[in-house]
Write a protein that holds these residues in place. Structure first.
Motif, mmCIF file in Angstrom:
data_model
loop_
_atom_site.group_PDB
_atom_site.id
_atom_site.type_symbol
_atom_site.label_atom_id
_atom_site.label_comp_id
_atom_site.label_asym_id
_atom_site.label_seq_id
_atom_site.Cartn_x
_atom_site.Cartn_y
_atom_site.Cartn_z
ATOM 1 N N ILE A 13 0.915 -1.138 0.280
ATOM 2 C CA ILE A 13 -0.342 -0.143 0.266
ATOM 3 C C ILE A 13 1.173 1.063 -0.601
ATOM 4 N N ALA A 14 2.107 1.226 0.494
ATOM 5 C CA ALA A 14 2.476 2.222 0.766
ATOM 6 C C ALA A 14 3.581 2.937 -0.684
ATOM 7 N N ARG A 15 4.174 1.397 -1.343
ATOM 8 C CA ARG A 15 4.625 1.616 -2.287
ATOM 9 C C ARG A 15 3.720 1.855 -3.529
ATOM 10 N N ALA A 16 2.144 1.844 -3.979
ATOM 11 C CA ALA A 16 1.099 2.124 -3.892
ATOM 12 C C ALA A 16 0.597 3.657 -4.198
ATOM 13 N N MET A 17 0.783 4.034 -2.600
ATOM 14 C CA MET A 17 0.720 5.156 -2.616
ATOM 15 C C MET A 17 1.793 6.622 -2.697
ATOM 16 N N LEU A 18 2.783 6.004 -2.462
ATOM 17 C CA LEU A 18 4.077 6.469 -3.316
ATOM 18 C C LEU A 18 4.011 6.884 -4.341
ATOM 19 N N LYS A 19 3.969 6.323 -5.448
ATOM 20 C CA LYS A 19 3.190 6.497 -7.297
ATOM 21 C C LYS A 19 2.705 7.845 -7.143
#
Length: 584
Positions: free
Chosen positions: A485-491
């Motif tokens: 989820i953090a990875r997706a939010m960073l996008k």
């Protein structure tokens, strides 16, 4: 009219690309190598004539010996240059083939990848592609040159004495007949070895991936039996093939090299009756020894030539898969970040899963998709994320059909988090950075704090520099999910899809995660697939999916009144929560 499939040669030429010129130079150098390898035969023939004519000057023989030595040295240098060029070109070609396969897998529908065992892809993209290195690096120059050498020697042989030249070919003909005996049933035999190799790879991967379940349920014996059966079938496919070929192979290797079996007796007969000069007889003996060597080398490559068609066919099987229909450049620019599904139909393996689904998800709203297990809600999420193409109907982003958007433009619009998102065998930091490769370490730390995973990351052995293991195996399911989820939010994509993304989190962390998600997706279009209805009850819109149809959509309060299925699901959910609390 059915499109004609590309041949193996066409595929290889395509993959060779700019490296074709290197192969051309390699062949030219190989031909020059042949010239210098054949030259000693002519020099030796001249030496024989000089000797029989009574020449006794040592300097003349020494000069001839020096020429022979120089010819062999130059031949070896040319051979080294030729193979160096072909190897350099070949490894670039193998890299191009693997890159083409990887690029293709990124563009094909997810169903094809899911339906194909990972062991099959691994076998094709690693072992099978690697096995054509010999064909490309050696056969291209060496096959060409080794065919040319005996042809030139035979021409000289026929000019010297055509009768002995014909007799020298008798063992060669026997060898060819034996070779054709070996080639009987070659294709089905080789295809069987390819299939058993695939089966063994798949069985090994399945056994290793499922070892936890196998041990937990005491299925070691039955599961190992499946692997053993695949291994035995693999061994039998090669052993039975070798048994069929052993007699022909033995005959070929025993008879073919011995051209002197015919040259010596018949040559002696011709010398005895005065129809052949002794000097020519000696020359013919020398020439006969130079015919078979290159032909045996050529024969040693026939197996590689035989299997290259099968291997190229396997690679082409990946590269010829139908792709998701997307243009190189987007045809239109979406007006906003809304998502619209219009009469979408989709199915797996000829079985329709979605039956005319229509949805309108307005830009900047929170939208939940709920329903019983197997109702098709995750399929809808995957279609919106363009992991598949719809069979009919359309999906639009900001009023533009996704089929009119280039992959790069579409990917900038969507962030997708699945229930089982994959983590690579990299550090925590680098796994998160994949959401935005340009992100700084400070931005990564900030997004982990907002997504509720900073604390547990700092408790890891090496913090952000902790390697998560293959598929994130060193982390728990909930920890992997929060990093995803953090990875997706960073996008920082304007449309976020959470496909049961909180499935692995415990109630305490789920509440933190929901609050974090609410902050991070502010002003974005959020699509949530959820089985815990309490996490999506505040959504702007909730779509109820059952048996591939949208049966209702509204707010939580309205659905409790108007949709019996939703009310039943809600009551069941509340009942489970109450039971859990009582158990605590």
């Amino acid at each position: 009219m059915k499109e004609k499939k590309k041949s193996a040669v066409s595929w290889i030429l395509t993959w060779a690309g700019q490296k074709r010129i290197a192969y051309v130079w390699s062949v030219l150098l190989a031909i020059e190598n042949v010239i210098f390898k054949i030259l000693p035969y002519f020099i030796i023939a001249d030496v024989v004539k000089l000797f029989l004519n009574g020449e006794k000057e040592f300097e003349i023989y020494f000069a001839k010996a020096v020429l022979i030595a120089l010819s062999f040295i130059i031949a070896e240098l040319l051979h080294s240059l030729s193979t160096a060029l072909s190897h350099k070109a070949t490894f670039a070609v193998l890299a191009n083939i693997r890159k083409s396969c990887c690029d293709k897998l990124a563009r094909v529908p997810l169903g094809y990848v899911k339906d194909t065992p990972s062991g099959t892809f691994k076998n094709i993209m690693v072992e099978r592609i690697d096995s054509i290195e010999t064909t490309l690096a050696h056969i291209v120059p060496e096959f060409t040159s080794n065919l040319l050498a005996p042809i030139v020697i035979l021409i000289y042989f026929f000019l010297t004495d055509w009768r002995l030249a014909l007799w020298s070919l008798v063992p060669v003909i026997v060898g060819f007949l034996s070779y054709f005996g070996m080639m009987l049933d070659y294709k089905p035999s080789f295809e069987r070895t390819v299939q058993t190799t695939k089966d063994l790879n798949d069985a090994a991967v399945e056994y290793i991936d499922g070892i936890e379940v196998i041990k937990a349920f005491g299925k070691t014996e039955s599961s190992y039996a499946k692997f053993t059966k695949a291994a035995m079938a693999y061994a039998d496919s090669f052993i039975s093939w070798m048994k069929r070929c052993s007699i022909f192979h033995g005959l070929m290797m025993v008879v073919t090299p011995y051209t002197l079996l015919t040259v010596l007796p018949f040559g002696a007969h011709y010398v005895a009756n005065g129809t052949l000069a002794i000097s020519d007889f000696v020359i013919c003996i020398i020439l006969s020894l130079g015919i078979v060597g290159p032909l045996i080398t050529v024969g040693s490559y026939t197996d590689d030539l035989g299997k290259i068609g099968v291997i190229v066919g396997e690679v082409a099987g990946i590269l010829e898969q139908p792709e998701l229909e997307r243009p190189e450049k987007s045809k239109c620019v979406p007006k906003d970040n809304s998502v619209t599904l219009d009469d979408v139909r989709f199915g797996y393996h000829d079985k329709e899963i979605l039956h005319g689904v229509t949805m309108e998800l307005k830009a900047g709203t929170v939208n939940a998709i709920v329903g019983p297990s197997g109702s098709g809600k995750s399929t809808i999420a995957k279609l919106i994320a363009s992991l598949w193409d719809v069979d009919s109907g359309s999906i639009k982003i900001g009023g533009v059909d996704v089929k009119e958007l280039a992959f790069a433009d579409f990917n900038r619009k969507i962030a997708y988090v699945a229930q089982d998102n994959y983590l690579f065998n990299e550090t925590v930091r680098e796994n998160i950075r994949q959401g935005n490769t340009d992100a700084t370490d400070e931005q990564i730390i900030e997004v982990t704090k907002k997504s509720g995973c900073y604390e547990f990351i700092m408790q890891l052995e090496n913090g952000f520099d902790t390697v998560v293991g293959g598929a994130g195996g060193h982390l728990s399911g909930g920890e992997r999910q929060r990093i995803s989820i953090a990875r997706a939010m960073l996008k920082d994509a304007p449309i976020v899809i959470l496909d049961e993304a909180t499935a692995y989190t415990d109630p305490e962390n789920e509440a933190i995660l929901q609050n974090s998600i609410a902050k991070l997706v502010a002003g974005k279009t959020l699509i949530v697939i959820a089985h815990r209805l309490s996490t999506v009850k505040d959504s702007d819109q909730i779509f109820v999916v059952n048996d591939g149809n949208v049966t209702a959509h509204d707010t939580h309060e309205e659905l409790l009144v108007s949709c019996p299925l939703y009310k039943e699901m809600w009551n069941a959910h509340i009942s489970v929560k109450d039971t859990v609390k009582e158990g605590e």
